[in-house]
Motif scaffolding. Structure first.
Motif, PDB file in Angstrom:
ATOM      1  N   PRO A  89      -5.451  -3.099  -0.388  1.00 15.81           N
ATOM      2  CA  PRO A  89      -4.763  -1.996   0.305  1.00 15.81           C
ATOM      3  C   PRO A  89      -3.351  -1.723  -0.218  1.00 15.81           C
ATOM      4  O   PRO A  89      -3.030  -0.566  -0.493  1.00 15.81           O
ATOM      5  CB  PRO A  89      -4.761  -2.458   1.767  1.00 15.81           C
ATOM      6  CG  PRO A  89      -5.915  -3.381   1.865  1.00 15.81           C
ATOM      7  CD  PRO A  89      -6.033  -4.051   0.546  1.00 15.81           C
ATOM      8  N   PRO A  90      -2.500  -2.742  -0.388  1.00 18.12           N
ATOM      9  CA  PRO A  90      -1.145  -2.414  -0.861  1.00 18.12           C
ATOM     10  C   PRO A  90      -1.159  -1.749  -2.241  1.00 18.12           C
ATOM     11  O   PRO A  90      -0.355  -0.865  -2.522  1.00 18.12           O
ATOM     12  CB  PRO A  90      -0.434  -3.765  -0.919  1.00 18.12           C
ATOM     13  CG  PRO A  90      -1.424  -4.798  -0.563  1.00 18.12           C
ATOM     14  CD  PRO A  90      -2.662  -4.151  -0.085  1.00 18.12           C
ATOM     15  N   ILE A  91      -2.124  -2.175  -3.114  1.00 18.87           N
ATOM     16  CA  ILE A  91      -2.154  -1.587  -4.462  1.00 18.87           C
ATOM     17  C   ILE A  91      -2.564  -0.107  -4.350  1.00 18.87           C
ATOM     18  O   ILE A  91      -1.972   0.776  -4.957  1.00 18.87           O
ATOM     19  CB  ILE A  91      -3.137  -2.345  -5.371  1.00 18.87           C
ATOM     20  CG1 ILE A  91      -2.784  -3.849  -5.413  1.00 18.87           C
ATOM     21  CG2 ILE A  91      -3.112  -1.780  -6.793  1.00 18.87           C
ATOM     22  CD1 ILE A  91      -3.831  -4.707  -6.089  1.00 18.87           C
ATOM     23  N   LEU A  92      -3.566   0.115  -3.505  1.00 17.10           N
ATOM     24  CA  LEU A  92      -4.026   1.499  -3.329  1.00 17.10           C
ATOM     25  C   LEU A  92      -2.906   2.376  -2.781  1.00 17.10           C
ATOM     26  O   LEU A  92      -2.728   3.520  -3.195  1.00 17.10           O
ATOM     27  CB  LEU A  92      -5.240   1.525  -2.391  1.00 17.10           C
ATOM     28  CG  LEU A  92      -6.545   1.022  -3.037  1.00 17.10           C
ATOM     29  CD1 LEU A  92      -7.627   0.804  -1.996  1.00 17.10           C
ATOM     30  CD2 LEU A  92      -7.020   2.029  -4.092  1.00 17.10           C
ATOM     31  N   ARG A  93      -2.138   1.755  -1.860  1.00 16.83           N
ATOM     32  CA  ARG A  93      -1.019   2.512  -1.276  1.00 16.83           C
ATOM     33  C   ARG A  93      -0.009   2.846  -2.372  1.00 16.83           C
ATOM     34  O   ARG A  93       0.538   3.938  -2.432  1.00 16.83           O
ATOM     35  CB  ARG A  93      -0.350   1.687  -0.176  1.00 16.83           C
ATOM     36  CG  ARG A  93      -1.004   1.912   1.196  1.00 16.83           C
ATOM     37  CD  ARG A  93      -0.089   1.487   2.322  1.00 16.83           C
ATOM     38  NE  ARG A  93       0.262   0.073   2.250  1.00 16.83           N
ATOM     39  CZ  ARG A  93      -0.521  -0.901   2.710  1.00 16.83           C
ATOM     40  NH1 ARG A  93      -1.688  -0.598   3.268  1.00 16.83           N
ATOM     41  NH2 ARG A  93      -0.129  -2.141   2.598  1.00 16.83           N
ATOM     42  N   ALA A  94       0.233   1.881  -3.279  1.00 17.66           N
ATOM     43  CA  ALA A  94       1.209   2.103  -4.344  1.00 17.66           C
ATOM     44  C   ALA A  94       0.727   3.238  -5.265  1.00 17.66           C
ATOM     45  O   ALA A  94       1.498   4.111  -5.654  1.00 17.66           O
ATOM     46  CB  ALA A  94       1.407   0.818  -5.144  1.00 17.66           C
ATOM     47  N   ILE A  95      -0.589   3.230  -5.567  1.00 20.00           N
ATOM     48  CA  ILE A  95      -1.135   4.277  -6.453  1.00 20.00           C
ATOM     49  C   ILE A  95      -1.016   5.644  -5.777  1.00 20.00           C
ATOM     50  O   ILE A  95      -0.591   6.630  -6.379  1.00 20.00           O
ATOM     51  CB  ILE A  95      -2.594   3.960  -6.823  1.00 20.00           C
ATOM     52  CG1 ILE A  95      -2.635   2.699  -7.703  1.00 20.00           C
ATOM     53  CG2 ILE A  95      -3.248   5.138  -7.559  1.00 20.00           C
ATOM     54  CD1 ILE A  95      -4.030   2.169  -7.995  1.00 20.00           C
ATOM     55  N   ALA A  96      -1.331   5.633  -4.479  1.00 24.58           N
ATOM     56  CA  ALA A  96      -1.260   6.896  -3.733  1.00 24.58           C
ATOM     57  C   ALA A  96       0.164   7.447  -3.741  1.00 24.58           C
ATOM     58  O   ALA A  96       0.380   8.656  -3.840  1.00 24.58           O
ATOM     59  CB  ALA A  96      -1.719   6.684  -2.301  1.00 24.58           C
ATOM     60  N   SER A  97       1.116   6.523  -3.681  1.00 23.34           N
ATOM     61  CA  SER A  97       2.504   6.966  -3.610  1.00 23.34           C
ATOM     62  C   SER A  97       2.951   7.620  -4.922  1.00 23.34           C
ATOM     63  O   SER A  97       3.862   8.420  -4.936  1.00 23.34           O
ATOM     64  CB  SER A  97       3.424   5.800  -3.243  1.00 23.34           C
ATOM     65  OG  SER A  97       3.542   4.946  -4.341  1.00 23.34           O
ATOM     66  N   VAL A  98       2.308   7.227  -6.044  1.00 22.30           N
ATOM     67  CA  VAL A  98       2.723   7.827  -7.313  1.00 22.30           C
ATOM     68  C   VAL A  98       1.866   9.042  -7.670  1.00 22.30           C
ATOM     69  O   VAL A  98       2.129   9.732  -8.654  1.00 22.30           O
ATOM     70  CB  VAL A  98       2.643   6.810  -8.478  1.00 22.30           C
ATOM     71  CG1 VAL A  98       3.629   5.700  -8.288  1.00 22.30           C
ATOM     72  CG2 VAL A  98       1.242   6.321  -8.693  1.00 22.30           C
ATOM     73  N   ARG A  99       0.831   9.209  -6.895  1.00 20.93           N
ATOM     74  CA  ARG A  99      -0.088  10.307  -7.201  1.00 20.93           C
ATOM     75  C   ARG A  99       0.682  11.629  -7.353  1.00 20.93           C
ATOM     76  O   ARG A  99       0.435  12.408  -8.268  1.00 20.93           O
ATOM     77  CB  ARG A  99      -1.119  10.437  -6.072  1.00 20.93           C
ATOM     78  CG  ARG A  99      -2.520  10.718  -6.559  1.00 20.93           C
ATOM     79  CD  ARG A  99      -3.474  10.726  -5.372  1.00 20.93           C
ATOM     80  NE  ARG A  99      -4.129   9.435  -5.201  1.00 20.93           N
ATOM     81  CZ  ARG A  99      -5.157   9.017  -5.958  1.00 20.93           C
ATOM     82  NH1 ARG A  99      -5.627   9.775  -6.911  1.00 20.93           N
ATOM     83  NH2 ARG A  99      -5.711   7.859  -5.742  1.00 20.93           N
ATOM     84  N   ALA A 100       1.660  11.777  -6.462  1.00 28.56           N
ATOM     85  CA  ALA A 100       2.389  13.040  -6.456  1.00 28.56           C
ATOM     86  C   ALA A 100       3.517  13.070  -7.485  1.00 28.56           C
ATOM     87  O   ALA A 100       3.632  14.032  -8.246  1.00 28.56           O
ATOM     88  CB  ALA A 100       2.986  13.263  -5.062  1.00 28.56           C
TER      89      ALA A 100
END
Ligand code: ADP
Length: 651
Positions: A89-100
């Motif tokens: 979950p934290p990694i996915l959150r980090a990826i999501a945060s850079v998506r934009a």
């Protein structure tokens, strides 16, 4: 994009992967080079597409995880066994945060190897976007930080252990910086100053210990900051908790280059020990004062008989200074014969477990003065069984007391003389009676002779018997008077005389003739004709017989009729000795009196002194004999004693 990667222009690498979609489709020559470079790198390199499917899994990844690139490429990273579930979950959150927005981000997570081991990886990620700005590829480069993490862990653990250890110290342990501010303080601070150690960090040491304590300790802090180890042993007036007696050690703390960066301090509170030490010192001082001023000599020896203590009274008794005898065998204080045996005494004491009762008993012993004279001593021994085993002897010089006793005995002898003198009051009356008749006869006959001689010149037949009578009677009167004179003078000159029992009996009976006559006592004399003359102190033996006969006469006073006095002398052998007895048929005595008969001052007479029999016994013993008393079966008393013919005849 111009991120330098392993010396290659990363842009080119990225494009080759991006453009082809598969690195195998890149320009063959350069793609081989890319593979080689990725294989050489220690970095973990993973490329994911927008769905998370693994597109690249380099050699380092294979080596670390144990999975081959062929197994992993094409697999979704999220369904692969690499990332532990709870870390996704934290990694996915980090990826999501850079998506934009941002293209770079970092994160840390574990990879689980084929063998099941968790490795900690520090990732740096970069995102490649397509023309629409959507994520096309995610490049991740990672470093295996597992060993580093373990080292950090181990160091933290060590530090915690060290702190725990230091906290367990019952003393104060702290580390100060160059400005004397606390960097570390152990739990001792809580115990000593009621302050939480963590609260001390950053504070100046003076704030904690107080100005007066700081004044005492500052020189030691300074010395440590100057590079010297410094020790303070003494009292410190702390502002909290009062004054303590401490043993403090202050040493410089240095960095790796050897520069002093502060000090370590270690302070042990020894207030209690210090107090106990002084109490002990006081106690020792008091004990020493007692020992030094004791009237008794006190000598301490070890189990080898060596003198380890010798007080002033002992110095006085033996004439040695303590330092002269210290370490020497105690035998030097004893007469040679006893001294030679003393080591054996100690040995047998241990072998027989105090069988001889040496310890705990008071006994009279003889000591030897430095000048060789013998000293009469009263000795009591006690022992100390501690880590070492010692014997302590308490000694009193009783030479003077013994001398006094000897003098007292001598006085008893004189007292006996006084007793005799007392008896002479009665004897004198008897003598007066005895002497009056011969003297009258002397006078009358002398008168008659004178008258005859005056009247006629011729010899008269009356004259001769009268003169013979005068001669006999006057001779007897002279003897009595002469003996009486010597007796009263207590004249011991010519003490040792060779006598027969008959002579001794005669003299005593002569002295007591009056009492015997007045009391109507029948004297039975029985002298064995084998009895040989004996050399003895005539006056003293007469005194014994006199006392025994006088006591018998006193006892016979209580008998109504047939009063008998028996005087016997026979011989006994081995050794050759007279066996003398004086018996009477008086009332005898009760058994309980018989036991105390020879005790000084035992008497049943109103005017008695109770000295006669003890003196008699002493005299007989001095002659090597023994005086005994018994109640005769037929009634009355029997006193008997023996006198060896070769008696020592002591005075
Ligand atoms: P003292 O004659 O002054 O009493 P002694 O020592 O001579 O002292 O005698 C002690 C006591 O022993 C006497 O008082 C008497 O009680 C007892 N005693 C001595 N001789 C006789 C004896 N022959 N018969 C009975 N009692 C005796």
């Amino acid at each position: 994009m111009s991120w330098a990667f392993l010396g290659l222009e990363f842009r080119w690498v990225v494009h080759s992967v991006l453009d082809s979609g598969e690195h195998s489709n890149a320009v063959p020559d350069e793609s081989g080079l890319f593979d080689s470079l990725l294989g050489l790198s220690d970095l973990l390199v993973v490329v994911l597409d927008a769905t998370g499917t693994i597109r690249l899994f380099n050699r380092s990844c294979e080596t670390l995880t144990g999975y081959a690139a062929d197994e992993m490429i094409g697999q979704s990273i999220w369904s692969s066994p690499l990332i532990p579930e709870d870390e996704k979950p934290p990694i996915l959150r980090a990826i999501a945060s850079v998506r934009a927005g941002a293209s770079d981000f970092r994160h840390v997570n574990h990879w689980q190897t084929r063998a099941g081991e968790l490795r900690l990886i520090h990732w740096r990620n970069t995102v490649l976007r397509d023309g629409n700005g959507d994520i096309h590829r995610l490049f991740a480069t990672g470093i295996d930080a597992t060993e580093q993490e373990r080292a950090v862990h181990a160091r933290d653990h060590q530090r915690r252990e060290l702190h725990r250890l230091l906290d367990a110290f019952p003393s104060l342990v702290a580390c100060l910086d160059r400005n004397l501010r606390v960097c570390f303080a152990n739990h001792g601070y809580r115990d000593w100053f009621n302050l939480e150690p963590a609260d001390q960090v950053g504070r100046h040491v003076e704030e904690i210990i107080g100005a007066r304590a700081f004044e005492v300790l500052e020189p030691h802090f300074r010395a440590a900051l100057d590079g010297q180890k410094s020790i303070y042993h003494g009292e410190v007036p702390y502002s909290h908790g009062g004054t303590r007696f401490i043993h403090g050690t202050y040493v410089p703390s240095r960095d790796d280059a050897g520069n002093i960066e502060g000090i370590y301090l270690l302070a042990v509170d020894i207030t209690r020990e210090h107090r106990l030490h002084w109490q002990l010192v006081e106690q020792v001082r008091r004990s020493k004062a007692i020992v030094d001023n004791a009237l008794d000599g006190i000598i301490c020896i070890d189990t080898h008989g060596r003198i380890v203590g010798f007080n002033p009274a002992a110095e006085q008794i033996f004439g040695y200074a303590s330092r002269e005898v210290s370490g020497k065998n105690v035998a030097i204080l004893m007469p040679e014969r006893t001294g030679d045996q003393h080591d054996d005494f100690i040995r047998s004491y241990f072998e027989n477990d105090n069988n001889g009762n040496v310890v705990g008993e008071r006994r009279e012993v003889t000591g030897r003065h430095r000048d060789g004279t013998l000293i009469e001593l009263l000795l009591a021994v006690t022992e100390i069984k501690d880590r070492e085993h010692y014997f302590i002897g308490f000694l009193q010089d009783i030479s003077q007391r013994k001398q006094a006793e000897r003098e007292a005995r001598y006085h008893f002898t004189n007292l006996a003389h006084v007793t005799r003198v007392g008896a002479l009051g009665e004897v004198a009356a008897g003598l007066a009676h005895e002497l009056s008749q011969p003297l009258t006869a002397i006078a009358a006959n002398a008168e008659a002779c004178l008258m005859r001689v005056a009247a006629t010149d011729s010899t008269d037949p009356v004259l001769e018997p009268a003169l013979r009578q005068i001669s006999n009677q006057s001779q007897r009167a002279g003897e009595i008077i002469d003996y009486l004179r010597r007796f009263l003078r207590n004249d011991h000159s010519g003490d040792l005389e060779t006598c027969t029992p008959g002579e001794l009996f005669d003299r005593v009976l002569m002295l007591l003739h009056h009492e015997i006559h007045v009391s109507n006592i029948q004297v039975l004399r029985d002298i064995d004709h084998h009895v040989q003359p004996c050399t003895l102190n005539r006056v003293q033996i007469e005194q014994v017989l006199f006392n025994l006969v006088k006591n018998a006469i006193d006892a016979l006073e209580k008998v109504g009729s047939r009063r008998e006095l028996q005087l016997r002398c026979g011989m006994s052998s081995s050794p050759d000795a007279w066996k003398v007895s004086v018996g009477d048929n008086g009332p005898g005595m009760q058994p309980e009196h018989l036991e105390r008969l020879f005790h000084p001052f035992f008497t049943t007479k109103s005017d008695g002194l109770g000295q006669g029999l003890p003196i008699c016994r002493t005299i007989v013993e001095r002659h090597g004999g023994c005086l005994e008393a018994s109640v005769r079966p037929e009634g009355g008393m029997m006193f008997s004693f023996n006198l060896p013919l070769d008696s020592p005849n002591h005075d």
